[in-house]
Design a protein around this motif. Sequence first.
Motif, PDB file in Angstrom:
ATOM      1  N   SER A 168      80.537 -77.718  36.287  1.00  0.00           N
ATOM      2  CA  SER A 168      79.803 -78.164  37.462  1.00  0.00           C
ATOM      3  C   SER A 168      80.067 -77.265  38.664  1.00  0.00           C
ATOM      4  O   SER A 168      79.148 -76.908  39.405  1.00  0.00           O
ATOM      5  CB  SER A 168      80.187 -79.615  37.787  1.00  0.00           C
ATOM      6  N   PHE A 169      81.299 -76.876  38.851  1.00  0.00           N
ATOM      7  CA  PHE A 169      81.658 -76.031  39.982  1.00  0.00           C
ATOM      8  C   PHE A 169      80.983 -74.658  39.884  1.00  0.00           C
ATOM      9  O   PHE A 169      80.375 -74.172  40.848  1.00  0.00           O
ATOM     10  CB  PHE A 169      83.173 -75.861  40.046  1.00  0.00           C
ATOM     11  N   THR A 170      81.075 -74.043  38.704  1.00  0.00           N
ATOM     12  CA  THR A 170      80.522 -72.692  38.548  1.00  0.00           C
ATOM     13  C   THR A 170      79.005 -72.683  38.679  1.00  0.00           C
ATOM     14  O   THR A 170      78.428 -71.773  39.291  1.00  0.00           O
ATOM     15  CB  THR A 170      80.930 -72.100  37.190  1.00  0.00           C
ATOM     16  N   THR A 171      78.338 -73.682  38.118  1.00  0.00           N
ATOM     17  CA  THR A 171      76.874 -73.721  38.215  1.00  0.00           C
ATOM     18  C   THR A 171      76.415 -74.016  39.644  1.00  0.00           C
ATOM     19  O   THR A 171      75.380 -73.508  40.079  1.00  0.00           O
ATOM     20  CB  THR A 171      76.285 -74.773  37.258  1.00  0.00           C
ATOM     21  N   THR A 172      77.189 -74.831  40.368  1.00  0.00           N
ATOM     22  CA  THR A 172      76.867 -75.104  41.772  1.00  0.00           C
ATOM     23  C   THR A 172      76.927 -73.819  42.594  1.00  0.00           C
ATOM     24  O   THR A 172      76.044 -73.547  43.423  1.00  0.00           O
ATOM     25  CB  THR A 172      77.825 -76.154  42.359  1.00  0.00           C
ATOM     26  N   ILE A 173      77.956 -73.028  42.375  1.00  0.00           N
ATOM     27  CA  ILE A 173      78.092 -71.748  43.083  1.00  0.00           C
ATOM     28  C   ILE A 173      76.939 -70.811  42.730  1.00  0.00           C
ATOM     29  O   ILE A 173      76.348 -70.156  43.598  1.00  0.00           O
ATOM     30  CB  ILE A 173      79.439 -71.084  42.757  1.00  0.00           C
ATOM     31  N   THR A 174      76.600 -70.772  41.423  1.00  0.00           N
ATOM     32  CA  THR A 174      75.507 -69.903  40.974  1.00  0.00           C
ATOM     33  C   THR A 174      74.190 -70.272  41.644  1.00  0.00           C
ATOM     34  O   THR A 174      73.447 -69.407  42.122  1.00  0.00           O
ATOM     35  CB  THR A 174      75.361 -69.992  39.438  1.00  0.00           C
ATOM     36  N   LYS A 175      73.903 -71.577  41.692  1.00  0.00           N
ATOM     37  CA  LYS A 175      72.646 -72.031  42.307  1.00  0.00           C
ATOM     38  C   LYS A 175      72.633 -71.790  43.810  1.00  0.00           C
ATOM     39  O   LYS A 175      71.593 -71.473  44.390  1.00  0.00           O
ATOM     40  CB  LYS A 175      72.434 -73.517  42.009  1.00  0.00           C
TER      41      LYS A 175
ATOM     42  N   LEU B  87      69.965 -72.772  26.431  1.00  0.00           N
ATOM     43  CA  LEU B  87      70.864 -71.814  25.788  1.00  0.00           C
ATOM     44  C   LEU B  87      70.075 -70.875  24.891  1.00  0.00           C
ATOM     45  O   LEU B  87      69.217 -71.303  24.113  1.00  0.00           O
ATOM     46  CB  LEU B  87      71.924 -72.565  24.977  1.00  0.00           C
ATOM     47  N   ASN B  88      70.388 -69.592  24.989  1.00  0.00           N
ATOM     48  CA  ASN B  88      69.640 -68.568  24.272  1.00  0.00           C
ATOM     49  C   ASN B  88      70.547 -67.787  23.332  1.00  0.00           C
ATOM     50  O   ASN B  88      71.768 -67.763  23.500  1.00  0.00           O
ATOM     51  CB  ASN B  88      69.007 -67.589  25.272  1.00  0.00           C
ATOM     52  N   ALA B  89      69.919 -67.142  22.358  1.00  0.00           N
ATOM     53  CA  ALA B  89      70.631 -66.233  21.462  1.00  0.00           C
ATOM     54  C   ALA B  89      70.251 -64.807  21.842  1.00  0.00           C
ATOM     55  O   ALA B  89      69.072 -64.457  21.834  1.00  0.00           O
ATOM     56  CB  ALA B  89      70.272 -66.517  20.007  1.00  0.00           C
ATOM     57  N   PHE B  90      71.234 -63.998  22.195  1.00  0.00           N
ATOM     58  CA  PHE B  90      70.986 -62.619  22.592  1.00  0.00           C
ATOM     59  C   PHE B  90      71.349 -61.629  21.490  1.00  0.00           C
ATOM     60  O   PHE B  90      71.265 -60.418  21.672  1.00  0.00           O
ATOM     61  CB  PHE B  90      71.783 -62.283  23.856  1.00  0.00           C
ATOM     62  N   SER B  91      71.794 -62.172  20.355  1.00  0.00           N
ATOM     63  CA  SER B  91      72.171 -61.310  19.238  1.00  0.00           C
ATOM     64  C   SER B  91      71.872 -62.042  17.945  1.00  0.00           C
ATOM     65  O   SER B  91      71.861 -63.282  17.897  1.00  0.00           O
ATOM     66  CB  SER B  91      73.667 -60.968  19.322  1.00  0.00           C
ATOM     67  N   PHE B  92      71.617 -61.284  16.887  1.00  0.00           N
ATOM     68  CA  PHE B  92      71.374 -61.894  15.573  1.00  0.00           C
ATOM     69  C   PHE B  92      72.612 -62.626  15.058  1.00  0.00           C
ATOM     70  O   PHE B  92      72.508 -63.495  14.200  1.00  0.00           O
ATOM     71  CB  PHE B  92      70.948 -60.826  14.561  1.00  0.00           C
TER      72      PHE B  92
ATOM     73  N   GLN C 243      69.180 -67.046  39.083  1.00  0.00           N
ATOM     74  CA  GLN C 243      68.517 -67.728  37.971  1.00  0.00           C
ATOM     75  C   GLN C 243      69.488 -67.836  36.797  1.00  0.00           C
ATOM     76  O   GLN C 243      70.036 -66.845  36.339  1.00  0.00           O
ATOM     77  CB  GLN C 243      67.270 -66.938  37.537  1.00  0.00           C
ATOM     78  N   GLU C 244      69.703 -69.059  36.333  1.00  0.00           N
ATOM     79  CA  GLU C 244      70.659 -69.270  35.240  1.00  0.00           C
ATOM     80  C   GLU C 244      69.996 -69.000  33.894  1.00  0.00           C
ATOM     81  O   GLU C 244      69.058 -69.691  33.498  1.00  0.00           O
ATOM     82  CB  GLU C 244      71.190 -70.702  35.280  1.00  0.00           C
ATOM     83  N   THR C 245      70.484 -68.011  33.202  1.00  0.00           N
ATOM     84  CA  THR C 245      70.038 -67.696  31.844  1.00  0.00           C
ATOM     85  C   THR C 245      71.283 -67.431  31.017  1.00  0.00           C
ATOM     86  O   THR C 245      71.900 -66.370  31.123  1.00  0.00           O
ATOM     87  CB  THR C 245      69.127 -66.454  31.810  1.00  0.00           C
ATOM     88  N   TYR C 246      71.677 -68.422  30.238  1.00  0.00           N
ATOM     89  CA  TYR C 246      72.932 -68.330  29.509  1.00  0.00           C
ATOM     90  C   TYR C 246      72.678 -68.204  28.014  1.00  0.00           C
ATOM     91  O   TYR C 246      71.758 -68.802  27.459  1.00  0.00           O
ATOM     92  CB  TYR C 246      73.800 -69.565  29.768  1.00  0.00           C
ATOM     93  N   GLY C 247      73.536 -67.441  27.379  1.00  0.00           N
ATOM     94  CA  GLY C 247      73.508 -67.346  25.929  1.00  0.00           C
ATOM     95  C   GLY C 247      74.391 -68.430  25.332  1.00  0.00           C
ATOM     96  O   GLY C 247      75.317 -68.923  25.973  1.00  0.00           O
ATOM     97  N   ILE C 248      74.107 -68.793  24.095  1.00  0.00           N
ATOM     98  CA  ILE C 248      74.897 -69.815  23.414  1.00  0.00           C
ATOM     99  C   ILE C 248      76.352 -69.372  23.297  1.00  0.00           C
ATOM    100  O   ILE C 248      77.290 -70.165  23.392  1.00  0.00           O
ATOM    101  CB  ILE C 248      74.292 -70.124  22.022  1.00  0.00           C
ATOM    102  N   THR C 249      76.558 -68.051  23.131  1.00  0.00           N
ATOM    103  CA  THR C 249      77.923 -67.516  23.041  1.00  0.00           C
ATOM    104  C   THR C 249      78.650 -67.662  24.368  1.00  0.00           C
ATOM    105  O   THR C 249      79.845 -67.993  24.395  1.00  0.00           O
ATOM    106  CB  THR C 249      77.889 -66.038  22.615  1.00  0.00           C
ATOM    107  N   ASN C 250      77.951 -67.434  25.491  1.00  0.00           N
ATOM    108  CA  ASN C 250      78.569 -67.604  26.809  1.00  0.00           C
ATOM    109  C   ASN C 250      79.061 -69.039  26.996  1.00  0.00           C
ATOM    110  O   ASN C 250      80.181 -69.260  27.481  1.00  0.00           O
ATOM    111  CB  ASN C 250      77.581 -67.269  27.921  1.00  0.00           C
ATOM    112  N   TYR C 251      78.216 -69.981  26.613  1.00  0.00           N
ATOM    113  CA  TYR C 251      78.542 -71.397  26.805  1.00  0.00           C
ATOM    114  C   TYR C 251      79.774 -71.794  25.990  1.00  0.00           C
ATOM    115  O   TYR C 251      80.720 -72.405  26.519  1.00  0.00           O
ATOM    116  CB  TYR C 251      77.342 -72.256  26.412  1.00  0.00           C
ATOM    117  N   PHE C 252      79.775 -71.441  24.708  1.00  0.00           N
ATOM    118  CA  PHE C 252      80.878 -71.861  23.843  1.00  0.00           C
ATOM    119  C   PHE C 252      82.160 -71.084  24.125  1.00  0.00           C
ATOM    120  O   PHE C 252      83.259 -71.648  24.026  1.00  0.00           O
ATOM    121  CB  PHE C 252      80.478 -71.733  22.372  1.00  0.00           C
ATOM    122  N   ASN C 253      82.041 -69.809  24.463  1.00  0.00           N
ATOM    123  CA  ASN C 253      83.244 -69.056  24.826  1.00  0.00           C
ATOM    124  C   ASN C 253      83.895 -69.638  26.075  1.00  0.00           C
ATOM    125  O   ASN C 253      85.125 -69.747  26.168  1.00  0.00           O
ATOM    126  CB  ASN C 253      82.911 -67.583  25.058  1.00  0.00           C
TER     127      ASN C 253
END
Length: 257
Positions: free
Chosen positions: A133-140, A57-62, A145-155
């Motif tokens: 699990s379903f969404t990540t399976t489709i993505t893979k 999980l990444n931070a894309f904003s301050f 390449q999965e690169t998610y922000g911490i905000t994406n995950y929690f939202n």
Amino acid sequence: MSEKMEEMALVEHLSELRKRIIIVLVVFVGGLIAGLFIAEPIYRYLTGTEQAKSFELNAFSFWDGIGIYMKIAALFSLVISVPFIFYQLWAFVKPGLRKNEQKATVRYIPYAFLLLILGIAFGYYIVFPMTLSFTTTITKSMGLQETYGITNYFNFMFNLVLPLALLFELPLIVMFLTKIRILNPLRLKKMRRVAYFGLVFVAVVITPPDFISDFLVAIPLLLLYELSVFLSAFVYRKQLQADMDMESHYIRVDEED
């Protein structure tokens, strides 16, 4: 004169409602402040699970970090505020209730908290992992390449869990509205098709676009509605019996006079 009295009564009701809304807002803000102090351990728990550890999980904003803390604090405040909100609603309609109805409806308040917790648990431990699990399976499978922000995950998490948690309050709300004679089981049965459509629509919107996920979420929601109808019928029968007992009591008094 009667119009003036009606206007005065309306003004009194509106000022009473305004006062109770302000009290609820004060409690919510207090819960929000308290939530900020416990947001970190909650965050550590949510990001310490196996499903969260599988992502970087990444931070894309301050503002991402403080934004997540604020959302966790807001959810915490909502959870502790729900019983208080129900109490304020009960206190607002209390003058229009009979003594036995006042005692009966105030008992619903602790269950508001319990149902909210059950809804959060169902959403977080069952629906969220399944959907993730379903969404990540489709993505893979698409070679992305999965690169998610911490905000994406929690939202993503909150948008699934919160609506389900609030929908778990449905049986309690229906019982309360039946008790104050706004709803009844006959009306709920007439609304069944529309209610089913609405609940299935909610299930389809908050879950991945596959039949299994939709089915697993829609079925509990439909069962909640049927439970609401059953509880409404239970309350309604007791109301009818109480009305009949009261009517027979007045008839006996009139006959004695």
